[in-house]
Design a protein around this motif. Sequence first.
Motif, PDB file in Angstrom:
ATOM      1  N   MET A   1       0.829  -1.189   0.000  1.00 54.15           N
ATOM      2  CA  MET A   1       0.000   0.000   0.000  1.00 54.15           C
ATOM      3  C   MET A   1       0.869   1.246   0.000  1.00 54.15           C
ATOM      4  O   MET A   1       1.702   1.439   0.865  1.00 54.15           O
ATOM      5  N   ALA A   2       0.648   2.100  -0.939  1.00 54.12           N
ATOM      6  CA  ALA A   2       1.444   3.313  -1.086  1.00 54.12           C
ATOM      7  C   ALA A   2       1.222   4.282   0.058  1.00 54.12           C
ATOM      8  O   ALA A   2       2.127   4.983   0.458  1.00 54.12           O
ATOM      9  N   GLY A   3       0.021   4.339   0.609  1.00 51.81           N
ATOM     10  CA  GLY A   3      -0.278   5.274   1.685  1.00 51.81           C
ATOM     11  C   GLY A   3       0.569   5.025   2.911  1.00 51.81           C
ATOM     12  O   GLY A   3       1.097   5.935   3.516  1.00 51.81           O
ATOM     13  N   LYS A   4       0.742   3.764   3.288  1.00 51.24           N
ATOM     14  CA  LYS A   4       1.538   3.450   4.468  1.00 51.24           C
ATOM     15  C   LYS A   4       3.010   3.713   4.222  1.00 51.24           C
ATOM     16  O   LYS A   4       3.705   4.233   5.063  1.00 51.24           O
ATOM     17  N   LYS A   5       3.492   3.372   3.058  1.00 52.41           N
ATOM     18  CA  LYS A   5       4.885   3.644   2.719  1.00 52.41           C
ATOM     19  C   LYS A   5       5.130   5.145   2.697  1.00 52.41           C
ATOM     20  O   LYS A   5       6.138   5.633   3.201  1.00 52.41           O
ATOM     21  N   GLY A   6       4.200   5.904   2.133  1.00 53.88           N
ATOM     22  CA  GLY A   6       4.330   7.358   2.039  1.00 53.88           C
ATOM     23  C   GLY A   6       4.424   8.009   3.397  1.00 53.88           C
ATOM     24  O   GLY A   6       5.179   8.947   3.597  1.00 53.88           O
ATOM     25  N   LYS A   7       3.662   7.512   4.367  1.00 58.19           N
ATOM     26  CA  LYS A   7       3.697   8.088   5.707  1.00 58.19           C
ATOM     27  C   LYS A   7       5.063   7.897   6.341  1.00 58.19           C
ATOM     28  O   LYS A   7       5.539   8.758   7.067  1.00 58.19           O
ATOM     29  N   ASP A   8       5.715   6.760   6.079  1.00 56.72           N
ATOM     30  CA  ASP A   8       7.053   6.520   6.613  1.00 56.72           C
ATOM     31  C   ASP A   8       8.066   7.471   5.991  1.00 56.72           C
ATOM     32  O   ASP A   8       8.971   7.945   6.660  1.00 56.72           O
ATOM     33  N   ASP A   9       7.896   7.761   4.726  1.00 53.57           N
ATOM     34  CA  ASP A   9       8.832   8.610   4.000  1.00 53.57           C
ATOM     35  C   ASP A   9       8.663  10.092   4.321  1.00 53.57           C
ATOM     36  O   ASP A   9       9.599  10.865   4.167  1.00 53.57           O
ATOM     37  N   ILE A  10       7.491  10.495   4.762  1.00 56.60           N
ATOM     38  CA  ILE A  10       7.183  11.906   4.971  1.00 56.60           C
ATOM     39  C   ILE A  10       8.118  12.558   5.971  1.00 56.60           C
ATOM     40  O   ILE A  10       8.559  13.684   5.771  1.00 56.60           O
ATOM     41  N   SER A  11       8.465  11.877   7.037  1.00 55.82           N
ATOM     42  CA  SER A  11       9.284  12.478   8.080  1.00 55.82           C
ATOM     43  C   SER A  11      10.671  12.886   7.574  1.00 55.82           C
ATOM     44  O   SER A  11      11.329  13.720   8.189  1.00 55.82           O
ATOM     45  N   LYS A  12      11.089  12.334   6.456  1.00 54.34           N
ATOM     46  CA  LYS A  12      12.406  12.633   5.902  1.00 54.34           C
ATOM     47  C   LYS A  12      12.379  13.756   4.868  1.00 54.34           C
ATOM     48  O   LYS A  12      13.420  14.200   4.406  1.00 54.34           O
ATOM     49  N   LEU A  13      11.177  14.222   4.510  1.00 55.04           N
ATOM     50  CA  LEU A  13      11.047  15.231   3.462  1.00 55.04           C
ATOM     51  C   LEU A  13      11.326  16.637   3.984  1.00 55.04           C
ATOM     52  O   LEU A  13      10.979  16.965   5.119  1.00 55.04           O
ATOM     53  N   SER A  14      11.893  17.461   3.120  1.00 58.24           N
ATOM     54  CA  SER A  14      12.038  18.878   3.439  1.00 58.24           C
ATOM     55  C   SER A  14      10.678  19.545   3.260  1.00 58.24           C
ATOM     56  O   SER A  14       9.746  18.954   2.711  1.00 58.24           O
ATOM     57  N   PHE A  15      10.576  20.785   3.696  1.00 60.14           N
ATOM     58  CA  PHE A  15       9.326  21.533   3.545  1.00 60.14           C
ATOM     59  C   PHE A  15       8.952  21.636   2.069  1.00 60.14           C
ATOM     60  O   PHE A  15       7.804  21.382   1.696  1.00 60.14           O
ATOM     61  N   GLU A  16       9.916  21.975   1.241  1.00 61.52           N
ATOM     62  CA  GLU A  16       9.663  22.158  -0.187  1.00 61.52           C
ATOM     63  C   GLU A  16       9.220  20.856  -0.856  1.00 61.52           C
ATOM     64  O   GLU A  16       8.311  20.849  -1.686  1.00 61.52           O
ATOM     65  N   GLU A  17       9.873  19.756  -0.484  1.00 61.91           N
ATOM     66  CA  GLU A  17       9.501  18.453  -1.044  1.00 61.91           C
ATOM     67  C   GLU A  17       8.086  18.064  -0.599  1.00 61.91           C
ATOM     68  O   GLU A  17       7.312  17.511  -1.373  1.00 61.91           O
ATOM     69  N   SER A  18       7.763  18.376   0.649  1.00 62.32           N
ATOM     70  CA  SER A  18       6.436  18.067   1.172  1.00 62.32           C
ATOM     71  C   SER A  18       5.357  18.842   0.435  1.00 62.32           C
ATOM     72  O   SER A  18       4.303  18.289   0.090  1.00 62.32           O
ATOM     73  N   ILE A  19       5.601  20.117   0.191  1.00 58.10           N
ATOM     74  CA  ILE A  19       4.638  20.942  -0.530  1.00 58.10           C
ATOM     75  C   ILE A  19       4.449  20.405  -1.952  1.00 58.10           C
ATOM     76  O   ILE A  19       3.318  20.309  -2.451  1.00 58.10           O
ATOM     77  N   LYS A  20       5.534  20.011  -2.590  1.00 56.24           N
ATOM     78  CA  LYS A  20       5.446  19.466  -3.947  1.00 56.24           C
ATOM     79  C   LYS A  20       4.597  18.197  -3.966  1.00 56.24           C
ATOM     80  O   LYS A  20       3.711  18.043  -4.808  1.00 56.24           O
ATOM     81  N   ARG A  21       4.836  17.305  -3.012  1.00 53.90           N
ATOM     82  CA  ARG A  21       4.055  16.066  -2.948  1.00 53.90           C
ATOM     83  C   ARG A  21       2.598  16.347  -2.609  1.00 53.90           C
ATOM     84  O   ARG A  21       1.694  15.680  -3.105  1.00 53.90           O
TER      85      ARG A  21
END
Length: 65
Positions: A1-21
């Motif tokens: 499931m992409a949603g669960k994987k995405g939540k794990d990856d979110i904590s490593k994102l910069s602000f700019e990367e988070s806004i883009k996603r």
Amino acid sequence: MAGKKGKDDISKLSFEESIKRLKETVEKIEQGDIGLQDSLEQYEQGMALIQHCRGILEKAEKRIL
């Protein structure tokens, strides 16, 4: 499931990367080309991205105050 994987990856994102996603997630939902289950997963990921961005902004605010 992409949603669960995405939540794990979110904590490593910069602000700019988070806004883009977040923008990409909103576009997927607005296009309506995905099913209900995928829309719900995208919505949950979007909410997690918003929460992550708010956390980053709160930390930045504390640093400048």
